[in-house]
Design a protein around this motif. Structure first.
Motif, PDB file in Angstrom:
ATOM      1  N   LEU A 131       0.885  -1.195  -0.123  1.00  0.00           N
ATOM      2  CA  LEU A 131       0.069  -0.003  -0.007  1.00  0.00           C
ATOM      3  C   LEU A 131       0.817   1.136  -0.101  1.00  0.00           C
ATOM      4  N   ALA A 132       2.130   0.984   0.469  1.00  0.00           N
ATOM      5  CA  ALA A 132       2.929   2.400   0.475  1.00  0.00           C
ATOM      6  C   ALA A 132       3.425   2.827  -0.951  1.00  0.00           C
ATOM      7  N   VAL A 133       3.375   1.912  -2.146  1.00  0.00           N
ATOM      8  CA  VAL A 133       4.220   2.070  -3.149  1.00  0.00           C
ATOM      9  C   VAL A 133       3.395   3.144  -3.961  1.00  0.00           C
ATOM     10  N   ARG A 134       2.319   3.327  -3.827  1.00  0.00           N
ATOM     11  CA  ARG A 134       1.604   4.289  -4.969  1.00  0.00           C
ATOM     12  C   ARG A 134       1.777   5.777  -4.218  1.00  0.00           C
ATOM     13  N   PRO A 135       1.645   6.164  -2.955  1.00  0.00           N
ATOM     14  CA  PRO A 135       1.881   7.161  -2.459  1.00  0.00           C
ATOM     15  C   PRO A 135       3.337   7.490  -2.420  1.00  0.00           C
ATOM     16  N   GLY A 136       4.189   6.553  -2.261  1.00  0.00           N
ATOM     17  CA  GLY A 136       5.651   6.770  -2.005  1.00  0.00           C
ATOM     18  C   GLY A 136       6.200   7.096  -3.364  1.00  0.00           C
ATOM     19  N   ALA A 147       1.095   3.831   5.595  1.00  0.00           N
ATOM     20  CA  ALA A 147       0.437   2.646   4.797  1.00  0.00           C
ATOM     21  C   ALA A 147       1.189   1.519   5.308  1.00  0.00           C
ATOM     22  N   PHE A 148       2.346   1.568   5.878  1.00  0.00           N
ATOM     23  CA  PHE A 148       2.959   0.384   6.320  1.00  0.00           C
ATOM     24  C   PHE A 148       2.290  -0.340   7.306  1.00  0.00           C
ATOM     25  N   ASP A 149       1.497   0.174   8.161  1.00  0.00           N
ATOM     26  CA  ASP A 149       1.052  -0.454   9.201  1.00  0.00           C
ATOM     27  C   ASP A 149      -0.571  -0.584   9.233  1.00  0.00           C
ATOM     28  N   THR A 150      -1.093  -0.658   8.140  1.00  0.00           N
ATOM     29  CA  THR A 150      -2.524  -0.769   7.828  1.00  0.00           C
ATOM     30  C   THR A 150      -2.939  -1.342   6.683  1.00  0.00           C
ATOM     31  N   THR A 151      -4.234  -2.043   6.602  1.00  0.00           N
ATOM     32  CA  THR A 151      -4.648  -2.419   5.405  1.00  0.00           C
ATOM     33  C   THR A 151      -5.819  -1.501   4.729  1.00  0.00           C
ATOM     34  N   ALA A 152      -5.911  -0.446   5.219  1.00  0.00           N
ATOM     35  CA  ALA A 152      -7.044   0.556   5.056  1.00  0.00           C
ATOM     36  C   ALA A 152      -6.230   1.496   3.962  1.00  0.00           C
ATOM     37  N   TYR A 153      -7.160   1.956   3.110  1.00  0.00           N
ATOM     38  CA  TYR A 153      -6.687   3.134   2.108  1.00  0.00           C
ATOM     39  C   TYR A 153      -7.996   3.596   1.487  1.00  0.00           C
ATOM     40  N   ALA A 163      -7.509  -3.229   1.981  1.00  0.00           N
ATOM     41  CA  ALA A 163      -6.693  -4.543   1.114  1.00  0.00           C
ATOM     42  C   ALA A 163      -6.647  -5.642   1.972  1.00  0.00           C
ATOM     43  N   ASP A 164      -6.001  -6.605   1.001  1.00  0.00           N
ATOM     44  CA  ASP A 164      -5.747  -7.987   1.635  1.00  0.00           C
ATOM     45  C   ASP A 164      -4.201  -8.209   1.343  1.00  0.00           C
ATOM     46  N   ARG A 165      -3.640  -9.036   2.585  1.00  0.00           N
ATOM     47  CA  ARG A 165      -2.498  -9.613   2.455  1.00  0.00           C
ATOM     48  C   ARG A 165      -2.322 -11.073   2.075  1.00  0.00           C
ATOM     49  N   LEU A 166      -1.379 -11.230   1.206  1.00  0.00           N
ATOM     50  CA  LEU A 166      -1.110 -12.574   0.805  1.00  0.00           C
ATOM     51  C   LEU A 166      -1.102 -13.692   1.526  1.00  0.00           C
TER      52      LEU A 166
END
Length: 233
Positions: A131-136, A147-153, A163-166
């Motif tokens: 999740l941090a890639v796009r804003p980064g 974004a590193f510490d959440t699955t909400a966006y 979002a969902d983690r693999l």
């Protein structure tokens, strides 16, 4: 994603077999119509009236032979058991839906029950590990750090979703009897492209790059979306 799905279909089912397909949260019917054109029998379920109307309009423009292979149902993907018998489908699609569901586990369990033995479950989800890639990449450092510490966006529609983690989905699929068989990344390099941007002249090369990255580590792990394929035991 369509290429990835076709690869999984070709590897699991005999050539020429007409599959019974359920597309949950089918939206405008892009994948449903594509699979119907390939000869499969497709049922699409969608709760959004405007999306369902768009799907019906697109279906109406198809030749009669394709229209006969598609059934559209207005309903919620969490109520598949109300509309269909267990084991009724060879392929179940759930693309771009889980991000709108607070608790995806009951939905996924219901989808797995819809699969015949050996059937394929195809999920497209937002990648919670990236999740941090796009804003980064956009220089939005505060959002990237959070974004590193959440699955909400917040998505491009302005909606607060999840979002969902693999790793989490891998465990869930094993628990519902449709363990993960293969997974891919989707939108590795193109996620920051503006909505409505014109396709480049060498779009074939772009797709080849995305397809290669989507199956190759470490690139697929930072894709905006994950395409997971589970198989019913």
């Amino acid at each position: 994603m369509a290429r990835q799905l076709d690869e999984q279909i070709a590897g699991r089912f005999p050539v020429g077999q007409r599959l019974r397909v359920l597309d949950v949260g089918m939206g405008r019917g892009t994948q449903a119509l594509r699979l119907a054109r390939a000869g499969h029998q497709v049922t699409g379920i969608e709760k959004d009236a405007s999306m369902l109307a768009a799907a019906r309009s697109a279906l109406g423009a198809e030749p009669e032979g394709i229209r006969e292979r598609v059934r559209l149902v207005e309903g919620d993907g969490r109520d598949t058991g109300v509309h269909f018998l267990p084991g009724s489908f060879d392929l179940v699609l759930c693309h771009g839906v889980l991000m709108y569901v607070d608790d995806p586990d009951p939905l996924l369990a219901g989808l797995a029950r819809m699969l015949a033995p050996g059937g394929l479950l195809s999920l497209l989800v937002r990648n919670g590990d990236a999740l941090a890639v796009r804003p980064g990449l956009s220089g939005d450092w505060g959002t990237a750090l959070a974004a590193f510490d959440t699955t909400a966006y917040r998505n491009r529609l302005g909606l607060d979703v999840r979002a969902d983690r693999l790793g989490t989905l891998t465990a869930t699929l094993a628990g519902i009897g449709a363990p993960l068989h293969a997974w891919y990344g989707v939108r590795v390099f193109t996620d920051t492209a503006a909505d409505g941007a014109q396709a480049p002249a060498d779009v074939g090369t772009l797709l080849a790059v995305e397809e290669r990255a989507g199956r190759t580590d470490p690139y697929r792990g930072v894709a905006a979306l994950l395409h997971l394929c589970g198989v019913r035991g």
